[in-house]
Motif scaffolding. Sequence first.
Motif, PDB file in Angstrom:
ATOM      1  N   ILE B  57     -56.049 -32.237  10.448  1.00 10.09           N
ATOM      2  CA  ILE B  57     -56.828 -32.937  11.484  1.00 10.09           C
ATOM      3  C   ILE B  57     -56.989 -32.015  12.680  1.00 10.09           C
ATOM      4  O   ILE B  57     -56.006 -31.506  13.219  1.00 10.09           O
ATOM      5  CB  ILE B  57     -56.102 -34.224  11.943  1.00 10.09           C
ATOM      6  N   ARG B  58     -58.206 -31.814  13.066  1.00 10.78           N
ATOM      7  CA  ARG B  58     -58.495 -31.072  14.304  1.00 10.78           C
ATOM      8  C   ARG B  58     -59.326 -32.001  15.173  1.00 10.78           C
ATOM      9  O   ARG B  58     -60.547 -32.068  15.026  1.00 10.78           O
ATOM     10  CB  ARG B  58     -59.301 -29.806  13.988  1.00 10.78           C
ATOM     11  N   GLY B  59     -58.672 -32.730  16.025  1.00 12.96           N
ATOM     12  CA  GLY B  59     -59.404 -33.682  16.851  1.00 12.96           C
ATOM     13  C   GLY B  59     -60.093 -34.720  16.000  1.00 12.96           C
ATOM     14  O   GLY B  59     -59.442 -35.439  15.249  1.00 12.96           O
ATOM     15  N   LEU B  60     -61.433 -34.753  16.051  1.00 10.65           N
ATOM     16  CA  LEU B  60     -62.175 -35.759  15.305  1.00 10.65           C
ATOM     17  C   LEU B  60     -62.607 -35.243  13.929  1.00 10.65           C
ATOM     18  O   LEU B  60     -63.268 -35.954  13.186  1.00 10.65           O
ATOM     19  CB  LEU B  60     -63.398 -36.206  16.114  1.00 10.65           C
ATOM     20  N   ARG B  72     -45.501 -27.522   4.706  1.00  9.28           N
ATOM     21  CA  ARG B  72     -45.222 -26.997   6.051  1.00  9.28           C
ATOM     22  C   ARG B  72     -44.053 -27.755   6.702  1.00  9.28           C
ATOM     23  O   ARG B  72     -43.172 -27.148   7.295  1.00  9.28           O
ATOM     24  CB  ARG B  72     -46.485 -27.131   6.913  1.00  9.28           C
ATOM     25  N   ASP B  76     -40.215 -26.282   7.594  1.00  9.53           N
ATOM     26  CA  ASP B  76     -39.904 -26.159   9.027  1.00  9.53           C
ATOM     27  C   ASP B  76     -38.461 -26.609   9.287  1.00  9.53           C
ATOM     28  O   ASP B  76     -38.080 -27.734   8.938  1.00  9.53           O
ATOM     29  CB  ASP B  76     -40.885 -27.027   9.827  1.00  9.53           C
ATOM     30  N   TYR B 267     -43.409 -38.606  16.448  1.00 10.66           N
ATOM     31  CA  TYR B 267     -44.183 -38.863  17.676  1.00 10.66           C
ATOM     32  C   TYR B 267     -44.548 -37.549  18.368  1.00 10.66           C
ATOM     33  O   TYR B 267     -45.701 -37.342  18.749  1.00 10.66           O
ATOM     34  CB  TYR B 267     -43.358 -39.748  18.617  1.00 10.66           C
ATOM     35  N   ASN B 268     -43.563 -36.671  18.513  1.00 11.20           N
ATOM     36  CA  ASN B 268     -43.825 -35.408  19.216  1.00 11.20           C
ATOM     37  C   ASN B 268     -44.828 -34.540  18.453  1.00 11.20           C
ATOM     38  O   ASN B 268     -45.657 -33.865  19.060  1.00 11.20           O
ATOM     39  CB  ASN B 268     -42.515 -34.631  19.431  1.00 11.20           C
ATOM     40  N   PHE B 271     -48.377 -36.594  18.953  1.00  7.76           N
ATOM     41  CA  PHE B 271     -48.973 -36.776  20.268  1.00  7.76           C
ATOM     42  C   PHE B 271     -48.697 -35.661  21.262  1.00  7.76           C
ATOM     43  O   PHE B 271     -49.383 -35.565  22.277  1.00  7.76           O
ATOM     44  CB  PHE B 271     -48.537 -38.122  20.849  1.00  7.76           C
ATOM     45  N   ARG B 272     -47.705 -34.839  20.998  1.00 10.23           N
ATOM     46  CA  ARG B 272     -47.494 -33.698  21.903  1.00 10.23           C
ATOM     47  C   ARG B 272     -48.093 -32.435  21.295  1.00 10.23           C
ATOM     48  O   ARG B 272     -48.666 -31.622  22.002  1.00 10.23           O
ATOM     49  CB  ARG B 272     -46.009 -33.505  22.180  1.00 10.23           C
ATOM     50  N   ALA B 273     -47.936 -32.302  19.961  1.00 11.21           N
ATOM     51  CA  ALA B 273     -48.463 -31.098  19.317  1.00 11.21           C
ATOM     52  C   ALA B 273     -49.853 -31.325  18.724  1.00 11.21           C
ATOM     53  O   ALA B 273     -50.476 -30.380  18.249  1.00 11.21           O
ATOM     54  CB  ALA B 273     -47.497 -30.646  18.236  1.00 11.21           C
ATOM     55  N   ASN B 274     -50.325 -32.553  18.714  1.00 11.68           N
ATOM     56  CA  ASN B 274     -51.657 -32.895  18.184  1.00 11.68           C
ATOM     57  C   ASN B 274     -51.825 -32.508  16.712  1.00 11.68           C
ATOM     58  O   ASN B 274     -52.916 -32.151  16.289  1.00 11.68           O
ATOM     59  CB  ASN B 274     -52.765 -32.236  19.020  1.00 11.68           C
ATOM     60  N   ARG B 275     -50.731 -32.563  15.929  1.00  9.94           N
ATOM     61  CA  ARG B 275     -50.834 -32.242  14.507  1.00  9.94           C
ATOM     62  C   ARG B 275     -50.623 -33.546  13.720  1.00  9.94           C
ATOM     63  O   ARG B 275     -49.528 -33.851  13.246  1.00  9.94           O
ATOM     64  CB  ARG B 275     -49.797 -31.174  14.123  1.00  9.94           C
ATOM     65  N   PHE B 276     -51.720 -34.298  13.603  1.00 11.50           N
ATOM     66  CA  PHE B 276     -51.626 -35.640  13.017  1.00 11.50           C
ATOM     67  C   PHE B 276     -51.318 -35.607  11.527  1.00 11.50           C
ATOM     68  O   PHE B 276     -50.634 -36.473  11.006  1.00 11.50           O
ATOM     69  CB  PHE B 276     -52.915 -36.417  13.284  1.00 11.50           C
TER      70      PHE B 276
END
Lengths: 418, 310
Positions: B57-60, B72, B76, B267-268, B271-276
């Motif tokens: 997911i990259r934004g929309l 991944r 990690d 959550y992080n 919403f913090r890293a934007n990696r949905f």
Amino acid sequence: MSRNALLAAVAVIALAGPAAAQNRVTIQWQTPNLTEAQYEPIWKQTIAEFEAANPDVKVEPILVARRDHWTKFVASAQARQAPCIVAVDLTTAAAEGYLRPMDDLWAKEPASFRDAWAPEMLSAAKWEGKLYGLPNWGGTYAEVYNRELVEKAGLDPKNPPKTWDEYLRWSKALTGPDRWATSILGGKTDTTTRVLLTWIWGNGGEAFNADMTEATFAKNPKSLEAIKFYLGLFTKEGVASPAPTTTNYLEQTVLFAQGKIATMRNAYWSIAKVIGDNPAIEGKMFVAPMPSNIPNAPTLASVSAHSISQSCRYPEQAWRFIKFDMDKKWAIERAVKANWMPLRRDLVNEPELKADPMLAEFVRIGANARSYPLPHPAWADIAVNDIVDAVQKALLEPARTDEIFRDLDARVTRKLRQ
Amino acid sequence: MSNTTTTTNTPARSWTGRGLARERWHGYLFLAPTLLFLAAVIVLPLFHAFWTSFQRIRGLNSTFIGFANYVRVLEDEAFWHSLRVSLAFVSVSVVAHVLLGLLLALALNKITFARTALRVLFLTPWMVAAAVGATIWLWLLEPQFGVLNYILLSVGIISAPVAWLGTPGTAFAAVTTVEIWRGVPFIMLLTLAGLQTIPAEQYEAAEIDGATSWQKFRHITLPNLKYLLVVASTLDIINVVRHYDIIGIMTGGGPAGATEVLPALLYNTAFRANRFGEAAAIGVLLLSMVLIFAAMYLRITRVGQEDDRR
């Protein structure tokens, strides 16, 4: 008036009322600052006057705590329901496709309006050449001191420290039982990153290479030296308040307002916050450039811009409100009452702004500033997660600082190149 | 008798009969609104989460990438660190919930004075919204202005303010303590209900035989509560492993990841890293863990029901 005429008039009003209401559009407005007490009366008045002048538009403020601001915006943007007007981390939001380019709206404006913004200021609101926001207010970081505590420590407020050696000497003098010179910010917000960058720049270091493809927190010796000195104020010198890993803007300003710390590195808006916390401190503060190890070290200027979200159904009305909110009147109100520095260059000589010596000093210091946030789509993640985690780890295990920031360089460089 | 009358008046029909087939459809029709509602609020989001976990997911914009997010996440170290933190958090919390819940229930079962008032008092942490409770604790534990440090300093237990949420060990202890404070009443309530179903005759007989308090607890109370305690523990594990609110408010997973349980990592990451996509993969892995415990719960309850029938 005859009875028939009266009935006809009532019927017209009855029909026209709902018709006007039906044509009225609602636009939502979300910024992290709407919940701040010093700004509340100003934004309420702005909305009231805008709606009176634009009866076809209703502005609905979205009140959300600062820490949840980005989460709420992203969640609503993913649902294609984001508020029309937002103030967010512009590069990240633009790169993710959450924002609408504003070039078409900007181009329609007369030169007199467009000239109010310096080109370099507008460049802070651009991503890949497109304008995604209109800079509204900003904050230049400087060193704020509690005059009473400085004098009590036998120091001269007229000669604040200019170098790090002098700063350390002051810090030791300002530290006493249950009182410290300053706070190290290590809480999980990007304020931690902002302040860290000012220390790195103040030592002639760089956190990234010129094209932002590589992190150099450890690679650049000046950067690492700055990080060690700054964090060492807590870990080595003991002149910083306890619990740095949980200290954010909120805790720092409360400590300063209560006289627990004598100096804080912060922006102009912190003054209003501190006075709100402790009115007795008003007039007992002074501001000075941040001590540095190089001549003419740049400070950090946080730029807040109003953007229009991609899912906004009424961009024309949103633009109208943005222009209204950018007006001189509100910019001056925000500067004087909420202590947010205006970013329009045509306001520099406004008498109300020049009359405030502290604001004038912040403006003077801001003449040599780098804009923030840094222009990379992954910036929001890097600033809040990676850098803050490294700062926390180094505060907890100072002996491993080199290794921690080497790991940070590797991790962030991978993200920058993805 | 009435059953016999009904049978006489209504001729027996098989489920394949036209009339009953129609009735069966009526049944489904009545269930339809509930099923549709459940599908909308549970099944669809679940499928969407699965689908998201296979996307970049990259934004929309999104791209199908198969199991790359899972690879991944599993590669990690942050995931395995969070898993270890989660296991420690759940283990300590559940054991403490059960032990303290049992002790409180035993005490409340004996006490006759102000029993109702005490029960309500002990239930209060559970009745308070988790977010509210966590915020209250956040201020109680605040290093400079918190009540806890003030008391400890006043009585001389500590000589300087302690940053309870500022170091990994104390932060983990603090969020676990708050989780225990909040979760004990639930187990206490269940155990208290269980205690009241134990026949008094068993205790009377034991007393006649001269059994000590410990012997009565060991040979009467515990065996009678065994099934209930296992069910309560399993339910508690399912509950605690998903908890985010207390940690989200008090530490956000910090300092330096010391309290970053899997829901906090999820959550992080989102919403913090934007990696949905990765966050959804973490969510699916977390769901798998919960499902294992849910299966355990179902098996335990089924065995319990079969025992009851025998």
